[in-house]
Design an enzyme around this catalytic site. Structure first.
Site, PDB file in Angstrom:
ATOM      1  N   ASP A 191     -17.737 -59.420 -12.765  1.00 24.68           N
ATOM      2  CA  ASP A 191     -17.506 -58.517 -13.885  1.00 24.68           C
ATOM      3  C   ASP A 191     -17.358 -59.397 -15.124  1.00 24.68           C
ATOM      4  OD1 ASP A 191     -16.622 -56.102 -15.356  1.00 24.68           O
ATOM      5  OD2 ASP A 191     -14.707 -57.175 -15.396  1.00 24.68           O
ATOM      6  N   ASP A 223     -11.428 -57.661 -12.526  1.00 20.52           N
ATOM      7  CA  ASP A 223     -10.026 -57.640 -12.944  1.00 20.52           C
ATOM      8  C   ASP A 223      -9.520 -56.248 -13.307  1.00 20.52           C
ATOM      9  OD1 ASP A 223     -11.494 -57.387 -15.407  1.00 20.52           O
ATOM     10  OD2 ASP A 223      -9.641 -57.930 -16.449  1.00 20.52           O
ATOM     11  N   ASP A 227     -13.247 -51.947 -11.584  1.00 21.03           N
ATOM     12  CA  ASP A 227     -13.846 -52.883 -10.627  1.00 21.03           C
ATOM     13  C   ASP A 227     -13.372 -52.628  -9.198  1.00 21.03           C
ATOM     14  OD1 ASP A 227     -15.158 -54.311 -12.677  1.00 21.03           O
ATOM     15  OD2 ASP A 227     -13.326 -55.439 -13.091  1.00 21.03           O
TER      16      ASP A 227
END
Length: 538
Positions: A254, A433, A437
């Protein structure tokens, strides 16, 4: 295994070889003692983490200062933390400055400066200043409490190899017990050996065929590797996660908050007089709460540039902000639409700079005074320090990166990330994080969360980087692969001893004491092969 050893000792005593039986039990007990000591070294991590929690803390509640037990601390209490004290709960500094030793939680040895607004993690040590900090989480939900819980969970969940060996331990031991009378019968009735000699060889066979070394081979390695990783700030929630990381060859990142710091930063200013342009921009943007505006104000503060005084500041939705200088001139900061509205235009140099900033993915801000453009600024979400080295470390560890580097996807919803993870070549690790996600972290063969991430992301992941340092991931991959190699070596060695010594014992070439030495020595050897990983660094 205990049953096999006791029966072998009783069998030896039954044919007048009580001394051999005593040697067997002594060496078996000594082996277990060494195993317990060795494995205890890897399990001390939980006890050490527990010791990081102080019994209580000095707090101020409703204007009254008092000492209270750890469990009595509430959200909103003010912690009064003096030099040398451990921080009792997650808190945010509201007064004072200090440096904090965060190595118990993150593995980072350098002290971290803390000022007003900085986060303090429970279990860390205040070094040189007195601070007041507002508690943001109760003790039971603190960083330290979550870390302890994850460590406890990690040491109960087993890898595929551990599960397999434990599943076969009981059937294997049963098979050995059933084989003993067959060995005795074969030696006595078919081989013509006397009863005592045949029984003695059968007992020796039962000892050397016992699967002690096989069963201990994997947990000795996995727990040692997990302890070494935890010491370096990489927390595996289970040995299954450690085993999974060893096989990963694709990593999806990410971007926001993982590759980047999720914090807007002024990256470039293009102006004939950069300090003057930044001073005017900071004076204007000080009246805005937008992240881009705050990045410009922060940059001026860091460079010691005082914001220019302006008045009558007014935000223009979808455009920017405008105000009046002390001379009564109109000053403005915003996008190209605002520039055109003010009748201003870019110089060729400014136009080139704007195109370069857009190509780099930066958000752009045009600063002007009346119909004149003073400068162009680029603001972007800054990369985490050392991200290039982290990627190089993953390549060196044999991992091919797919998302966020050689290939990228943008504007993804959680369901899009989930779908893409399923499309990547397995086994795949996902690093993230945020709350968005979490589904992808759970879907991936291995989910990796940064310690600064949300609670949901950390709970969904299999591995947590407590320092949020991506450089640790490459080291963790190397450690996991060394652990896998060690497990394979241990199992090969353990089965090899059984396959080699068992026929010799049946043939009468290995007396019971020597069989015990070979068996228990092999068990201790595979344990210490695992303990070698305690010295590894991630």
């Amino acid at each position: 295994m205990d049953l096999l050893m006791v029966l072998a000792a009783l069998g030896a005593a039954s044919i007048g070889q009580a001394a051999d039986g005593a040697i067997l039990l002594f060496l078996f007990s000594l082996s277990n003692t060494l195993q317990d000591w060795a494995m205890g070294r890897t399990k001390n991590a939980i006890a050490a983490l527990m010791d990081l929690s102080p019994e209580g803390a000095t707090i101020r509640r409703d204007g009254v200062e008092r000492w209270c037990q750890l469990g009595e601390i509430q959200v909103g209490d003010l912690l009064l933390v003096r030099p040398g004290e451990r921080i009792a709960a997650d808190a945010r500094v509201v007064q004072g400055n200090t440096a904090v030793d965060e190595s118990p939680i993150t593995g980072e040895s350098r002290p971290v400066d803390k000022a007003v607004g900085a986060e303090l993690a429970s279990g860390t040590v205040n070094l040189n200043g007195s601070v007041e900090a507002e508690v943001v989480r109760p003790a039971g939900e603190s960083t330290l409490a979550r870390l302890v819980g994850l460590m406890e969970q990690a040491q109960t969940e087993k890898s595929r190899t551990e599960t397999l060996t434990e599943r076969w331990e009981s059937p294997y031991a049963t098979t050995v017990l059933l084989a003993v009378p067959l060995v005795f019968a074969g030696l006595h009735f078919l081989g013509g050996l006397e009863t005592a000699a045949a029984w003695y060889r059968a007992m020796t066979f039962m000892v050397v065929a016992s699967p002690c070394a096989v069963v201990i081979s994997t947990p000795a390695v996995m727990l040692s590797a997990m302890a070494a990783a935890a010491r370096g700030g990489v927390l595996f929630k289970s040995s299954a996660a450690l085993d999974a990381l060893a096989g990963v060859n694709t990593v999806a990142f990410d971007k926001t908050g993982t590759l980047t710091q999720a914090k807007m930063t002024l990256t470039r200013t293009v102006a004939d007089d950069e300090p003057a342009a930044l001073a005017l921009a900071a004076g204007l943007e000080a009246h805005s709460e937008h992240p881009i505006a705050q990045a410009i104000v922060q940059a001026a503060q860091e460079r010691g540039i005082a914001p220019q005084r302006v008045s009558d500041a007014q935000a223009i939705p979808g455009h920017g902000i405008e105000a009046r200088t002390e001379n009564g001139d109109k000053a403005w900061a915003g996008n190209l639409r605002l520039m055109q509205r003010e009748g201003a235009s870019l110089t060729p140099a400014q136009d080139t700079a704007l195109a370069e900033l857009n190509a780099q993915g930066s958000s752009t801000v045009v600063i002007g005074l009346g119909s004149q453009v003073l400068g162009v600024m680029g603001v972007a979400d800054a990369l985490r320090p050392g991200i290039a080295q982290a990627v190089a470390g993953l390549k060196a560890a044999g991992v091919a990166q797919e998302v966020g580097l050689s290939e990228y996807r943008d504007e993804l919803l959680p369901e899009d990330k989930l779908r893409i993870i399923g499309e990547l070549p397995a086994p795949v690790a996902m690093m993230g994080d945020g709350v968005n996600d979490a589904p992808a972290l759970a879907r991936a063969d291995l989910g990796v969360a940064v310690g600064s991430g949300t609670d949901v992301a950390i709970e969904s992941a299999d591995v947590v980087l407590m320092q949020s340092d991506l450089n640790k991931l490459g080291g963790a991959v190397r450690l996991a692969r060394e652990a896998r190699r060690t497990v394979k070596f241990n199992l090969t060695f353990a089965f090899g001893v059984i396959l080699l010594i068992s026929p010799l014992a049946i043939a009468g070439h290995v007396p019971l004491p020597l069989g015990v030495v070979a068996h228990e020595g092999g068990t201790v050897f595979v344990v210490f092969m695992g303990l070698r990983l305690l010295r590894r660094q991630v």
